[in-house]
Write an enzyme that holds these catalytic residues in place. Structure first.
Site, mmCIF file in Angstrom:
data_model
loop_
_atom_site.group_PDB
_atom_site.id
_atom_site.type_symbol
_atom_site.label_atom_id
_atom_site.label_comp_id
_atom_site.label_asym_id
_atom_site.label_seq_id
_atom_site.Cartn_x
_atom_site.Cartn_y
_atom_site.Cartn_z
ATOM 1 N N SER A 60 0.828 -1.269 0.148
ATOM 2 C CA SER A 60 0.019 -0.050 -0.016
ATOM 3 C C SER A 60 0.704 1.214 -0.114
ATOM 4 O O SER A 60 0.132 2.433 -0.302
ATOM 5 C CB SER A 60 -0.815 0.003 1.268
ATOM 6 O OG SER A 60 -1.910 -1.032 1.243
ATOM 7 N N GLY A 253 -4.151 -2.370 -1.160
ATOM 8 C CA GLY A 253 -3.258 -1.786 -2.053
ATOM 9 C C GLY A 253 -3.296 -0.395 -2.138
ATOM 10 O O GLY A 253 -3.753 0.249 -1.375
ATOM 11 N N GLY A 255 -2.541 3.468 -4.154
ATOM 12 C CA GLY A 255 -3.097 4.413 -5.490
ATOM 13 C C GLY A 255 -4.650 4.838 -5.342
ATOM 14 O O GLY A 255 -5.078 4.528 -4.156
ATOM 15 N N CYS A 282 -9.126 -2.120 3.292
ATOM 16 C CA CYS A 282 -8.436 -0.971 2.700
ATOM 17 C C CYS A 282 -8.793 -0.652 1.341
ATOM 18 O O CYS A 282 -9.896 -0.174 1.133
ATOM 19 C CB CYS A 282 -6.852 -1.369 2.960
ATOM 20 S SG CYS A 282 -5.796 0.130 2.868
ATOM 21 N N GLN A 286 -12.442 0.400 -0.309
ATOM 22 C CA GLN A 286 -12.770 1.583 -1.198
ATOM 23 C C GLN A 286 -13.491 0.894 -2.667
ATOM 24 O O GLN A 286 -14.348 1.495 -3.225
ATOM 25 C CB GLN A 286 -11.647 2.159 -1.464
ATOM 26 C CG GLN A 286 -10.979 2.949 -0.164
ATOM 27 C CD GLN A 286 -9.615 3.283 -0.268
ATOM 28 O OE1 GLN A 286 -9.033 3.062 -1.226
ATOM 29 N NE2 GLN A 286 -8.969 3.906 0.974
ATOM 30 N N GLY A 326 -4.387 7.048 1.999
ATOM 31 C CA GLY A 326 -4.844 8.310 1.729
ATOM 32 C C GLY A 326 -6.080 8.594 1.254
ATOM 33 O O GLY A 326 -6.200 9.835 0.795
ATOM 34 N N PHE A 327 -6.885 7.551 0.712
ATOM 35 C CA PHE A 327 -7.981 7.919 0.240
ATOM 36 C C PHE A 327 -9.119 7.411 1.248
ATOM 37 O O PHE A 327 -8.841 6.355 2.010
ATOM 38 C CB PHE A 327 -8.069 7.129 -1.262
ATOM 39 C CG PHE A 327 -7.300 7.782 -2.132
ATOM 40 C CD1 PHE A 327 -7.890 8.607 -3.325
ATOM 41 C CD2 PHE A 327 -6.076 7.722 -2.224
ATOM 42 C CE1 PHE A 327 -7.139 9.199 -4.239
ATOM 43 C CE2 PHE A 327 -5.158 8.092 -3.242
ATOM 44 C CZ PHE A 327 -5.800 8.830 -4.045
ATOM 45 N N HIS A 366 -6.649 -2.398 9.108
ATOM 46 C CA HIS A 366 -5.811 -3.561 8.934
ATOM 47 C C HIS A 366 -6.470 -4.546 10.164
ATOM 48 O O HIS A 366 -5.495 -4.282 11.081
ATOM 49 C CB HIS A 366 -4.483 -3.335 8.726
ATOM 50 C CG HIS A 366 -4.252 -2.689 7.111
ATOM 51 N ND1 HIS A 366 -3.796 -3.454 6.311
ATOM 52 C CD2 HIS A 366 -4.439 -1.773 6.618
ATOM 53 C CE1 HIS A 366 -3.401 -2.902 5.240
ATOM 54 N NE2 HIS A 366 -3.933 -1.560 5.467
ATOM 55 N N GLU A 368 -5.876 -7.552 10.461
ATOM 56 C CA GLU A 368 -4.805 -8.504 10.601
ATOM 57 C C GLU A 368 -3.671 -8.344 11.448
ATOM 58 O O GLU A 368 -3.013 -8.759 12.006
ATOM 59 C CB GLU A 368 -4.152 -8.903 9.223
ATOM 60 C CG GLU A 368 -3.047 -8.221 8.735
ATOM 61 C CD GLU A 368 -3.583 -6.810 8.056
ATOM 62 O OE1 GLU A 368 -2.863 -6.066 7.698
ATOM 63 O OE2 GLU A 368 -4.652 -6.467 8.036
#
Length: 393
Positions: A60, A253, A255, A282, A286, A326-327, A366, A368
């Site tokens: 990520s 992930g 971007g 994560c 989204q 960041g999103f 997260h 985990e």
């Protein structure tokens, strides 16, 4: 703003052979570590005090230069077990103090040597408080980090490179970090006495869509009785369903989710229509929101650390979570029948959702990871319960 001519001629401070230069002209001098070279990316900060090797290998972080706010990074060294992917995607790191010799029984090499072996450029001796305040007040900037022990640094050129870099918004990085071919995963979680285990009696078949999956997420699924087939981010509906999964997992992930959604959302909409249990984490959260008709947007500072309180809106329980994003999902954009389930107590942003009447849910953080240390492990159990019920809500 730094004058280009003055910047190019700016003398290097004594005992400094590396620098971080931001797009606005800010210069942070320091001493280089890790690989010699340079890298451009978005400069962010992480507040964790442990787990730096996990952070540096989290896919990520593709496209990002990580500033660690905790000063003592590298003290426990590095080892081949605490990695989340084979090839780290982070572009650089910034530290307050120099890396010391490792002092941990599990260490097999120093962090500095590990960074060199992976081609990651680092910088120490930086006033990370000043840099963190800069990011906090102005948002995550583009920057160039460079370590040139035997040559001058072109500060003005570094600034122009940072200004020219397009940034993460609109960038599909899942294609860069996803697996190139389908593979099976059976490794379970680490134990002090025996190391990693092996799942040889799975109860369920899970297909994990790899947008940049962390290994420990896959280990947690295997620990809960899953045989996992990992497929690339670009896998089609047919590619996924031919494995006859009992459930579908959407990984973390890097971007912009809207960019990855160009090819992923149509597939996810078809998968939602099958009625199979779906669990996202994560970026997977989204992507699921986009497939359900919601929207995402970039936030200035993002959430990166291991001390983030999140409230479960259904139970009222507060979980201490690990985060890196960041999103965020706009909860007001979610359609009828899709409920926000978790909320960040730092800034009120969305941290989870579920589809009413369907075995489909996701979280932004997260589960985990272990800052709580097991506050969010119930989410894996929820996914297992859905599969045990055959997809019935």
């Amino acid at each position: 703003m730094l004058d280009p001519t003055a910047a190019r001629q700016q003398p290097r401070p004594p005992d400094c052979n590396a620098a971080l230069v931001l797009a606005d002209g800010s210069v942070f001098w320091g001493r280089g570590l890790g690989a010699v070279g340079s890298a451009v990316g978005e400069v962010c900060f992480n507040t964790s005090i442990t787990g730096y090797q996990e952070i540096l290998t989290d896919p990520s972080y593709a496209g990002q230069i990580i500033t660690f706010t905790f000063p003592h990074i590298g003290n426990v060294g590095a080892n081949p077990e605490d990695v989340e992917t084979t090839t780290p995607a982070a572009r650089g790191l910034v530290l307050r103090t120099a890396i010391t010799e490792p002092a941990n029984y599990r260490a097999t090499q120093s962090l500095d040597y590990w960074l060199k072996s992976h081609g990651i450029v680092g910088l120490s001796g930086v006033d990370t408080r000043r840099l963190t305040r800069h990011i906090r007040d102005s948002g995550a900037p583009n920057g160039v980090i460079a370590y040139r022990p035997d040559s001058a640094l072109d500060i003005a050129g570094m600034r122009e490179e940072a200004r020219a870099w397009p940034g993460l918004e609109g960038m599909d990085l899942a294609r860069e970090v996803t697996c190139r071919q389908t593979y099976n995963w059976t490794e379970t979680v680490w134990r002090r006495a025996s190391g990693y285990g092996r799942q040889d009696r799975p109860r369920f078949r899970v297909v994990a869509v790899d947008y940049g999956a962390k290994r420990n997420i896959l280990r947690m699924l295997a620990e809960h009785g899953c045989h996992i087939t990992v497929v690339p981010a670009t896998a089609s509906t047919e590619d996924i369903l031919r494995h006859q999964p009992d459930g579908i997992f959407l990984s973390n992930g890097p971007g912009d989710p809207a960019a990855t959604g160009e090819y992923a959302v149509p597939v996810l909409r078809e998968l939602i229509g099958t009625g199979k249990p779906i669990f996202g984490i994560c970026l997977g959260h989204q992507m699921l929101a986009l497939a359900l008709g919601g929207r995402t947007h970039k936030v200035e500072k993002g959430h990166r650390g291991a001390n983030h309180p999140v409230r479960d809106n259904i139970t009222g329980k507060v979980e201490i979570t690990s985060q890196n994003h960041g999103f965020v999902v706009d909860p007001d954009s979610l359609p009828d029948g899709v409920e926000p389930t978790h909320t960040s107590l730092f800034d009120g942003s969305n941290e989870g959702l579920r589809v009413v009447g369907k075995p489909v849910f996701s979280v932004q953080h997260h589960p985990e990871a272990s800052p709580g240390p097991q506050d969010s492990h119930y989410l894996f159990e929820r996914f297992i319960d859905f599969m045990a019920e055959g997809g019935r809500k």
